[in-house]
Every structure is written in C-alpha cells, then in structure tokens.
Design a protein around this motif. Structure first.
Motif, short mmCIF file in Angstrom:
data_model
loop_
_atom_site.label_atom_id
_atom_site.label_comp_id
_atom_site.label_asym_id
_atom_site.label_seq_id
_atom_site.Cartn_x
_atom_site.Cartn_y
_atom_site.Cartn_z
N ASP A 129 5.75 2.90 8.24
CA ASP A 129 5.95 1.91 9.29
C ASP A 129 5.30 0.59 8.87
O ASP A 129 5.80 -0.48 9.19
CB ASP A 129 5.31 2.38 10.60
CG ASP A 129 5.99 3.61 11.18
OD1 ASP A 129 7.23 3.62 11.23
OD2 ASP A 129 5.29 4.55 11.57
N ARG A 130 4.19 0.74 8.14
CA ARG A 130 3.45 -0.43 7.67
C ARG A 130 2.79 -0.06 6.35
O ARG A 130 2.42 1.09 6.14
CB ARG A 130 2.40 -0.84 8.72
CG ARG A 130 1.90 -2.26 8.63
CD ARG A 130 1.32 -2.71 9.98
NE ARG A 130 0.40 -1.73 10.52
CZ ARG A 130 -0.92 -1.74 10.33
NH1 ARG A 130 -1.48 -2.69 9.60
NH2 ARG A 130 -1.68 -0.81 10.87
N VAL A 131 2.63 -1.05 5.48
CA VAL A 131 2.05 -0.86 4.15
C VAL A 131 0.83 -1.74 4.01
O VAL A 131 0.83 -2.90 4.46
CB VAL A 131 3.07 -1.20 3.04
CG1 VAL A 131 2.46 -0.93 1.66
CG2 VAL A 131 4.36 -0.42 3.22
N ALA A 132 -0.23 -1.19 3.39
CA ALA A 132 -1.42 -1.98 3.06
C ALA A 132 -1.66 -1.85 1.56
O ALA A 132 -1.60 -0.74 1.02
CB ALA A 132 -2.63 -1.50 3.84
N MET A 133 -1.92 -2.97 0.90
CA MET A 133 -2.17 -2.96 -0.54
C MET A 133 -3.66 -3.13 -0.79
O MET A 133 -4.28 -4.10 -0.34
CB MET A 133 -1.41 -4.10 -1.23
CG MET A 133 -1.78 -4.30 -2.68
SD MET A 133 -0.62 -3.57 -3.83
CE MET A 133 -1.42 -3.87 -5.41
N LEU A 134 -4.24 -2.16 -1.52
CA LEU A 134 -5.65 -2.19 -1.88
C LEU A 134 -5.78 -2.65 -3.33
O LEU A 134 -5.17 -2.06 -4.23
CB LEU A 134 -6.25 -0.79 -1.71
CG LEU A 134 -7.73 -0.61 -2.02
CD1 LEU A 134 -8.60 -1.50 -1.14
CD2 LEU A 134 -8.13 0.85 -1.84
#
Length: 248
Positions: free
Chosen positions: A206-211
């Motif tokens: 649903d949502r992506v976070a880039m670390l």
C-alpha cells in the motif's frame, strides 16, 4: 498502529539507524526496501523489543514500548507475529507442532482447541493433510506457508515479513505475495514487509519506505516510488550497478 520517532542504534561505533521516523497505519501493508545490510532487520527487531534503541521512541497501538518493563513488553510483543526469512521451522517438530508453537506459548487453550486453530491456519495458507510431515519433507514454498500459518495461528494484530520471497522461485514467491495480500484482506492485520524484491514490492505494498544509510529517505505509494527522480531510489529499483549507491 506503529509510530517510530527519531530512532538511533549503533553497534561498536558503527551507526546503523540514524534517526528513523516512520508511521504504519492500521491495516496497511508497508514495504520497507533497502540494500542488504541497510538495517531493515535491525529495525524489525526494535519493533518487537529484541533490541533497545540508543535513542528514540516506538509507539505500538499508542503505547511507547522502549521504556516498558520486560513483562509489559512481552504483552506488546503478543500483538506481533513474524514470518522469518528461512521460515525458521523447528526441524524436530512436525508441521502441526510447529504451527501450534505460538498457541502453546501465548494461550491457555485446550490441546484440542490448539490443534483445531493450527489446522485452520494451515487451511488459510492452502495446506491440508501435511500436519504430520517433518520440515525436511517440505519444499521451500511449503516451508514459507507453514511459517506463515504459525504466524497467524494465534490471531496477531501485526505481521512482520522478513524477506518473504528470498530462497524460493518466482512462481512460489508470487504465491507468497498473494498470501500477504490475503492475510490483510481476511484477517485485517497490519503488515510490514522488509525486502529488496522490487517485483514483490510493487504487488503487495500500500505504501513503500526506502531505508538508506540509516534513514528513511522516501515514503509513498508504489507508483510514486516507481516514478521517483531521486538517483538513489532510481538506482535501487532498477538494479543499476552505476550510481550513488556503493555496490560492494
């Protein structure tokens, strides 16, 4: 459901997490992407209280967890279940015993009810009639499914997926993707997936976070990440050897 505020963690002078700020909405699938060794697994271990931060706060369903007693932290941990990268089945236990493990630990149900719940969990992931098999008799994809059945058997509120598509072929990986979506829809759980599999990311998130380098450098829907002009994100999602990310 989860809120992470200015989270820092170092090991032996090496800064791994350098001010993580992140929120996870109730019922969503958040996929955290990043290179191997970027700190994704360390972040997950903070969420379930296996590692304490050097600085920062973690709220789970409104409760700040980093300052809790071990007993209270254990109560929060019961909200979580985890599908480990290699499924992490106990080789000396049958499939049914593996799936019942969380029920044995977290509930006081009768043995009959625990068996029924374990069978129901196996059915949810498309596995029937394998209760008496041992882990070595299962394919990689089946091991992942058994691991997921164990994760959902005691009705958690949050499921953490650690590289769920690693170690299996693309067809079985896509079947696991379908199960992640199914668990969200059927069980209404909040899901966090850590991966470097971009195909799976686009399908389930649903949502992506880039670390990257210990910080969340971008969050957004899959299409927004796919179209990002950030050179770090573009290099990662395209798999290019050339770019700002060191490839050694």
């Amino acid at each position: 459901m989860i809120r992470i505020v200015d989270l820092h963690k170092s090991f032996g002078g090496k800064k791994v997490l350098q001010g993580i700020n992140l929120e996870v909405d109730r019922g969503e699938i958040l996929v955290i992407i990043g290179q191997s060794g970027s700190g994704k697994s360390i972040l997950i271990k903070h969420l379930i209280g296996l590692i304490m931060p050097d600085k920062g706060e973690i709220y789970v369903d409104g409760v700040e967890t980093t300052r809790l007693s071990e007993e209270d932290r254990y109560k929060v941990r019961r909200k979580f279940a985890m599908l480990f990268q290699g499924a992490a089945l106990f080789d000396s236990l049958t499939v049914l015993q593996n799936v019942s493990f969380g029920l044995d630990r977290y509930t006081d149900h009768s043995q009959e009810k625990k068996t029924a719940l374990a069978r129901k969990a196996l059915s949810r992931v498309g596995l029937r009639g394998i209760e008496n098999l041992m882990p070595f008799e299962l394919s990689g994809g089946m091991r992942k499914r058994v691991g997921l059945a164990r994760a959902i058997a005691y009705d958690p509120e949050i499921i953490l997926y650690d590289e769920p598509s690693t170690g299996i072929d693309p067809i079985r990986a896509d079947a696991i993707n379908d199960l992640i979506i199914q668990m969200k829809n059927d069980l209404k759980v909040t899901s966090i997936v850590i991966t470097h599999d971009i195909v799976s990311t686009y399908k389930v998130a649903d949502r992506v976070a880039m670390l990257y380098q210990g910080k969340i450098i971008a969050t957004g829907p899959p299409d927004e990440i796919r179209e990002s002009k950030n050179p770090i994100i573009r290099q990662f999602i395209t798999g290019a050897a050339e770019g700002p990310i060191e490839n050694w």
